[in-house]
Write a protein that holds these residues in place. Structure first.
Motif, PDB file in Angstrom:
ATOM      1  N   LEU A 184       0.961  -1.363  -0.114  1.00 25.10           N
ATOM      2  CA  LEU A 184       0.492   0.274   0.261  1.00 25.10           C
ATOM      3  C   LEU A 184       0.680   1.492  -0.199  1.00 25.10           C
ATOM      4  O   LEU A 184       0.569   2.554  -0.694  1.00 25.10           O
ATOM      5  N   ALA A 185       1.836   1.000   0.447  1.00 25.43           N
ATOM      6  CA  ALA A 185       2.863   2.452   0.984  1.00 25.43           C
ATOM      7  C   ALA A 185       3.735   2.708  -0.808  1.00 25.43           C
ATOM      8  O   ALA A 185       3.964   3.887  -1.250  1.00 25.43           O
ATOM      9  N   SER A 186       3.801   1.638  -0.898  1.00 28.31           N
ATOM     10  CA  SER A 186       4.837   2.175  -2.426  1.00 28.31           C
ATOM     11  C   SER A 186       3.289   2.485  -3.324  1.00 28.31           C
ATOM     12  O   SER A 186       3.875   2.765  -4.901  1.00 28.31           O
ATOM     13  N   TRP A 187       2.076   3.305  -3.351  1.00 28.02           N
ATOM     14  CA  TRP A 187       1.682   3.487  -4.663  1.00 28.02           C
ATOM     15  C   TRP A 187       1.332   2.648  -5.797  1.00 28.02           C
ATOM     16  O   TRP A 187       1.034   3.388  -6.659  1.00 28.02           O
ATOM     17  N   LYS A 188       1.433   1.085  -5.871  1.00 30.36           N
ATOM     18  CA  LYS A 188       1.651   0.364  -6.649  1.00 30.36           C
ATOM     19  C   LYS A 188      -0.331   0.293  -7.810  1.00 30.36           C
ATOM     20  O   LYS A 188      -0.421   0.418  -9.109  1.00 30.36           O
ATOM     21  N   ASP A 189      -0.909   0.217  -5.856  1.00 27.58           N
ATOM     22  CA  ASP A 189      -2.086   0.302  -6.685  1.00 27.58           C
ATOM     23  C   ASP A 189      -2.557   1.916  -6.134  1.00 27.58           C
ATOM     24  O   ASP A 189      -3.450   1.796  -5.391  1.00 27.58           O
ATOM     25  N   PRO A 190      -3.623   2.692  -6.978  1.00 21.87           N
ATOM     26  CA  PRO A 190      -3.192   4.409  -6.160  1.00 21.87           C
ATOM     27  C   PRO A 190      -4.553   4.386  -5.673  1.00 21.87           C
ATOM     28  O   PRO A 190      -4.772   5.014  -4.589  1.00 21.87           O
ATOM     29  N   TRP A 191      -5.524   3.318  -6.029  1.00 25.42           N
ATOM     30  CA  TRP A 191      -7.064   3.443  -5.416  1.00 25.42           C
ATOM     31  C   TRP A 191      -6.925   2.864  -4.382  1.00 25.42           C
ATOM     32  O   TRP A 191      -7.659   3.244  -2.953  1.00 25.42           O
ATOM     33  N   LEU A 233       0.000  13.624  11.330  1.00 26.82           N
ATOM     34  CA  LEU A 233       0.798  14.231  10.596  1.00 26.82           C
ATOM     35  C   LEU A 233       2.230  13.443   9.600  1.00 26.82           C
ATOM     36  O   LEU A 233       3.047  13.168   8.487  1.00 26.82           O
ATOM     37  N   ALA A 234       2.240  13.119  11.038  1.00 28.19           N
ATOM     38  CA  ALA A 234       4.136  11.865  10.394  1.00 28.19           C
ATOM     39  C   ALA A 234       2.748  10.611   9.819  1.00 28.19           C
ATOM     40  O   ALA A 234       4.203  10.337   8.911  1.00 28.19           O
ATOM     41  N   PHE A 235       2.079  10.226   9.799  1.00 26.50           N
ATOM     42  CA  PHE A 235       1.391   9.101   9.457  1.00 26.50           C
ATOM     43  C   PHE A 235       1.698  10.035   7.491  1.00 26.50           C
ATOM     44  O   PHE A 235       2.135   9.121   7.162  1.00 26.50           O
ATOM     45  N   LEU A 236       1.609  10.614   7.435  1.00 25.84           N
ATOM     46  CA  LEU A 236       0.379  11.318   5.760  1.00 25.84           C
ATOM     47  C   LEU A 236       1.900  11.503   5.467  1.00 25.84           C
ATOM     48  O   LEU A 236       2.361  11.551   4.340  1.00 25.84           O
ATOM     49  N   GLU A 237       2.841  12.294   6.281  1.00 28.46           N
ATOM     50  CA  GLU A 237       4.411  12.499   5.814  1.00 28.46           C
ATOM     51  C   GLU A 237       5.396  10.715   5.236  1.00 28.46           C
ATOM     52  O   GLU A 237       5.550  10.934   4.186  1.00 28.46           O
ATOM     53  N   SER A 238       4.611   9.920   6.472  1.00 27.45           N
ATOM     54  CA  SER A 238       5.916   8.905   6.066  1.00 27.45           C
ATOM     55  C   SER A 238       4.826   7.324   4.642  1.00 27.45           C
ATOM     56  O   SER A 238       5.712   6.787   3.570  1.00 27.45           O
ATOM     57  N   PHE A 239       3.493   8.102   5.254  1.00 26.02           N
ATOM     58  CA  PHE A 239       2.727   7.000   4.047  1.00 26.02           C
ATOM     59  C   PHE A 239       2.568   7.950   2.182  1.00 26.02           C
ATOM     60  O   PHE A 239       2.685   6.913   1.717  1.00 26.02           O
ATOM     61  N   THR A 240       2.553   8.467   2.297  1.00 22.45           N
ATOM     62  CA  THR A 240       2.767   9.506   0.947  1.00 22.45           C
ATOM     63  C   THR A 240       3.756  10.227   0.053  1.00 22.45           C
ATOM     64  O   THR A 240       3.972  10.317  -1.009  1.00 22.45           O
ATOM     65  N   SER A 241       5.014   9.451   0.843  1.00 21.24           N
ATOM     66  CA  SER A 241       6.261   9.855   0.279  1.00 21.24           C
ATOM     67  C   SER A 241       6.237   9.182  -0.538  1.00 21.24           C
ATOM     68  O   SER A 241       7.488   9.529  -1.452  1.00 21.24           O
ATOM     69  N   ASN A 242       6.235   7.814  -1.208  1.00 23.75           N
ATOM     70  CA  ASN A 242       6.253   6.891  -3.165  1.00 23.75           C
ATOM     71  C   ASN A 242       5.121   7.705  -3.071  1.00 23.75           C
ATOM     72  O   ASN A 242       4.865   6.774  -5.097  1.00 23.75           O
ATOM     73  N   MET A 243       4.058   8.666  -3.074  1.00 26.38           N
ATOM     74  CA  MET A 243       3.337   9.062  -4.494  1.00 26.38           C
ATOM     75  C   MET A 243       3.282   9.424  -5.292  1.00 26.38           C
ATOM     76  O   MET A 243       4.595   9.825  -4.942  1.00 26.38           O
ATOM     77  N   PRO A 244       2.141   9.488  -6.398  1.00 26.64           N
ATOM     78  CA  PRO A 244       3.270  10.189  -7.861  1.00 26.64           C
ATOM     79  C   PRO A 244       3.637  11.711  -7.653  1.00 26.64           C
ATOM     80  O   PRO A 244       4.954  11.958  -8.152  1.00 26.64           O
ATOM     81  N   LEU A 245       2.497  12.118  -7.255  1.00 21.51           N
ATOM     82  CA  LEU A 245       3.010  13.433  -6.791  1.00 21.51           C
ATOM     83  C   LEU A 245       4.017  13.414  -5.945  1.00 21.51           C
ATOM     84  O   LEU A 245       5.164  14.773  -6.171  1.00 21.51           O
ATOM     85  N   ARG A 246       4.452  13.203  -4.840  1.00 23.08           N
ATOM     86  CA  ARG A 246       5.535  13.619  -4.308  1.00 23.08           C
ATOM     87  C   ARG A 246       7.041  12.275  -4.256  1.00 23.08           C
ATOM     88  O   ARG A 246       7.965  12.643  -3.640  1.00 23.08           O
TER      89      ARG A 246
END
Length: 719
Positions: A542-549, A672-685
């Protein structure tokens, strides 16, 4: 016809020879002696007792010099109604008379050498199993002949087996042995009496033969005589013993069985002596130097354990006992060389630990001088019994089967309850000085506790008695047994014994699932941790954002849970789910065995491959430890401002974090800590996150590590 008559005559002669030989192993009863018949007035057997019980009762009456009617009157008038119920009247009356007779018999210092005393105790056990008239058939079976005459022979593998087969009907069980034997303190202890019975009856189907019991008591007598010889003036003066100190065991006097003392790389032979307060070692052979004392009584944080030793400090032979205390710079190792096994070492380890645990017990429960002496006397008697069994039957103590009460309490589950019960009994010694009570009377023994172990040592001539003599003569002493009642110590031991079977069964399953090899154990661990590893892998996916939905839905759900404050219920919910799963499995899997865990075993490896694999694992562990040390050294450099510019930035960051923790609600910081760590690999970031991580690594590399200086230890080993 003549041939038939000859066969019958031959069988009759053989039978008579068997009976004559059988008589060699039986002692005369008091009814069969002409002298007894001339001096003992006739008595009327009690109708509610079996013939064997009446026989025992008549001997008790003669010892006590009290008529049987008077004994029965004392029993009826002095004891509680609970022990006089019809179903238990015969057995309790037998106990009452037996305990009083044993008390009188044990006043003599040589009672262990009296074969009539040994026979009387065994007959008491036999009668206890068949006390009433309803047991006449069982009692009469003691006099039955050996029916299988054709199988009888004078040529057996050993004399004990031969005698047992000749006298195979006269046996007692664990219950009768545990009731009668503890009435004589030197014979058995209420805490270890069941273990003693298991050892004595281990080769005869858990039924104790008289020949085995008699051999045990004769061995116990030899031990007492050997201990009395230890108290010679030359040995006592060489050790400088205290007034209450007695020698329990000596080893190293025979040149073929030396005791070696190791300190550092040096070793020398000598004589090792154990007392009820300390260990003494005298170096030399024949002529001994001044003894070195190793205290077992004081609170010096002593460590006594088995250890490997060998020449020049090499750890080769598992035959040594290590002694270490806070008063010593280097530990002392006492080696007991022998060609096969380590029974000498195990024996000395057991008896040293028994004295050590006895003193720890006295300190833990703040026992006074008299109470402590009684506890030590109990330990001393246990050592005598252990030595007697060891010398007579060549057995050694094993786990849960020790004959030493304090060692047993340390090894048993809930052994602390046994020690607490024993301490509560010993505390009552303060009020026992001038009180007298009827032997075996529950109403008396609940309030009066006598130092039976110390009195037993006094009567055997082991210790010189002062106030113990007065107590011993002024009162009726008995071991830890009450007529018709169970001793609190026995209850504590039985409660502890219930957990032994479960512990042994659990340990058996542990031994079954142990596997060898690092790779095999890693495969087992990987399979056991599969649910946890699977959950971690799903989170990483899930953290790798291979399946964005899916990743987006997970982020929204967790963020909403954090904002709503539901995150604090995550751990309780997990525990409840686990509990529900366990209860569900208990309901649907009731009565069905657990299916074994199936694991694909790795390819087998030889010894060299196993060593290489172990070396690789150690190298990886060493590299991991090195990385951890480097991180700690760089943090140390930042704290002590080795790099001022980096220190300024870290200091400012710490101040900002402090204000954030002080003024921002915790749930927003977690969000904030969760969003920073979990969204670091999303395409926009992803690009910016990789750039920031690269800058941090470059900054971390530029930070120097704090210096480290290694110094050699000051090696001052005693040579």
């Amino acid at each position: 016809m003549d041939l038939k008559m000859e066969n019958e005559k031959s069988k009759k002669k053989k039978k008579n020879g068997l009976l004559a030989f059988k008589s060699l192993f039986s002692f005369k009863s008091e009814l069969g002696s002409d002298d007894d018949a001339a001096t003992t007035p006739p008595y009327q057997p009690l109708p509610f007792l079996s013939p064997l019980a009446n026989s025992v009762l008549s001997r008790c009456s003669k010892i006590l010099q009290v008529q049987i009617e008077e004994l029965q009157h004392q029993f009826d008038s002095d004891l509680l109604d609970d022990v006089k119920q019809p179903l238990v009247y015969a057995r309790n009356f037998l106990e009452f008379c037996s305990f009083q007779a044993l008390q009188v018999e044990t006043i003599r210092p040589d009672y262990l050498s009296d074969k009539d005393f040994r026979r009387l105790m065994f007959d008491m056990m036999l009668a206890w199993e068949a006390p009433g008239v309803g047991n006449q058939e069982t009692a009469a079976s003691d006099e039955r002949e050996v029916e299988d005459e054709d199988s009888w022979s004078l040529f057996y593998s050993d004399s004990t087996n031969m005698a047992v087969q000749v006298d195979d009907k006269k046996t007692v069980g664990a219950d009768s042995f545990s009731r009668i034997a503890p009435a004589c303190a030197i014979v058995a202890d209420i805490i270890t009496v069941h273990n003693l019975f298991d050892v004595l009856a281990s080769s005869s189907g858990q039924r104790l033969h008289f020949l085995i019991y008699d051999k045990y008591l004769r061995s116990l007598e030899k031990v007492i005589k050997a201990v009395q010889n230890f108290s010679g003036p030359q040995m006592v003066s060489n050790l400088s013993l205290a007034e209450e100190e007695i020698i329990l065991e000596v080893d190293g006097t025979v040149p073929t069985q030396p005791v070696l003392k190791h300190i550092g790389i040096a070793a020398w032979p000598g004589r090792l002596t154990l007392t009820n307060y300390a260990l003494y070692f005298e170096s030399g052979m024949g002529l001994y130097d001044k003894a070195v004392r190793y205290d077992l009584a004081s609170d010096l944080k002593q460590i006594i354990k088995p250890e490997l030793t060998g020449p020049l400090g090499a750890r080769l032979f598992d035959k040594a006992v290590m002694y270490k205390s806070s008063s010593m710079v280097d530990p002392a190792y006492f080696e007991f060389p022998e060609f096969k096994g380590s029974s000498r070492r195990d024996y000395w380890l057991d008896i040293c630990l028994e004295i050590f645990h006895a003193h720890n017990f006295a300190r833990k429960y703040n026992l006074k001088e008299g109470q402590q002496s009684e506890a030590l006397a109990r330990a001393v008697l246990g050592i005598y019994r252990y030595r007697a069994v060891r010398e007579a039957f060549k057995v050694s103590s094993s786990n849960y089967k020790t004959l030493l009460c304090f060692n047993l309490a340390e090894s048993l589950p809930r052994g602390d309850a046994i020690l607490e019960t024993l301490s509560s009994r010993l505390i009552l010694l303060n009020s026992a000085g001038n009180q007298c009570g009827l032997l075996g009377s529950p109403s008396a023994t609940r309030q009066v506790v006598h130092p039976v172990s110390r009195v037993s040592l006094c009567r055997l001539g082991i210790i010189s008695c002062k106030e113990v003599d007065i107590i011993g003569e002024a009162t009726s002493l008995v071991g830890d047994v009450f007529v018709g009642e169970v001793n609190p110590l026995e209850n504590a031991v039985k409660q502890s014994m219930k957990n032994i079977g479960r512990a042994e069964a659990a340990q058996a399953t542990v031994d079954q699932v142990k596997v060898e090899g690092i790779d095999t154990n890693l495969a087992v661990m990987k399979e056991l941790l599969f649910p946890l590893l699977g959950s971690i892998n799903r989170l990483q996916l899930l953290a790798s954002w291979k399946d964005p939905w899916k990743s987006m839905l997970f982020v929204v759900f967790v963020s909403y849970a954090i904002i709503r404050g539901w995150i604090k219920y995550a751990l309780p919910a997990l525990l409840v789910v686990l509990a529900v799963i366990m209860l569900w499995r208990r309901i649907i899997g009731k009565g069905r065995p657990l299916e074994p865990l199936k694991i694909i075993a790795p390819p087998p490896k030889n010894a060299v491959e196993q060593l290489l694999l172990l070396q690789e694992a150690i190298s990886q562990l060493e590299a991991l430890i090195q990385s951890g040390n480097i991180i700690l050294l760089k943090v140390r450099a930042l704290i002590f401002a080795v790099l001022p510019q980096a220190t300024d930035r870290i200091g400012l960051l710490l101040v900002i974090m402090a204000f954030a923790f002080a003024f921002v609600p915790l749930k927003y910081l977690i969000l904030l800590a969760f969003l920073e760590s979990f969204t670091s690999n999303m395409p926009l970031r992803r690009i910016s996150s990789e750039r920031d991580l690269r800058r941090f690594r470059e900054w971390w590399i530029r930070i120097p590590a704090a210096p480290v200086q290694l110094t050699k230890p000051d090696d001052k080993k005693t040579r």
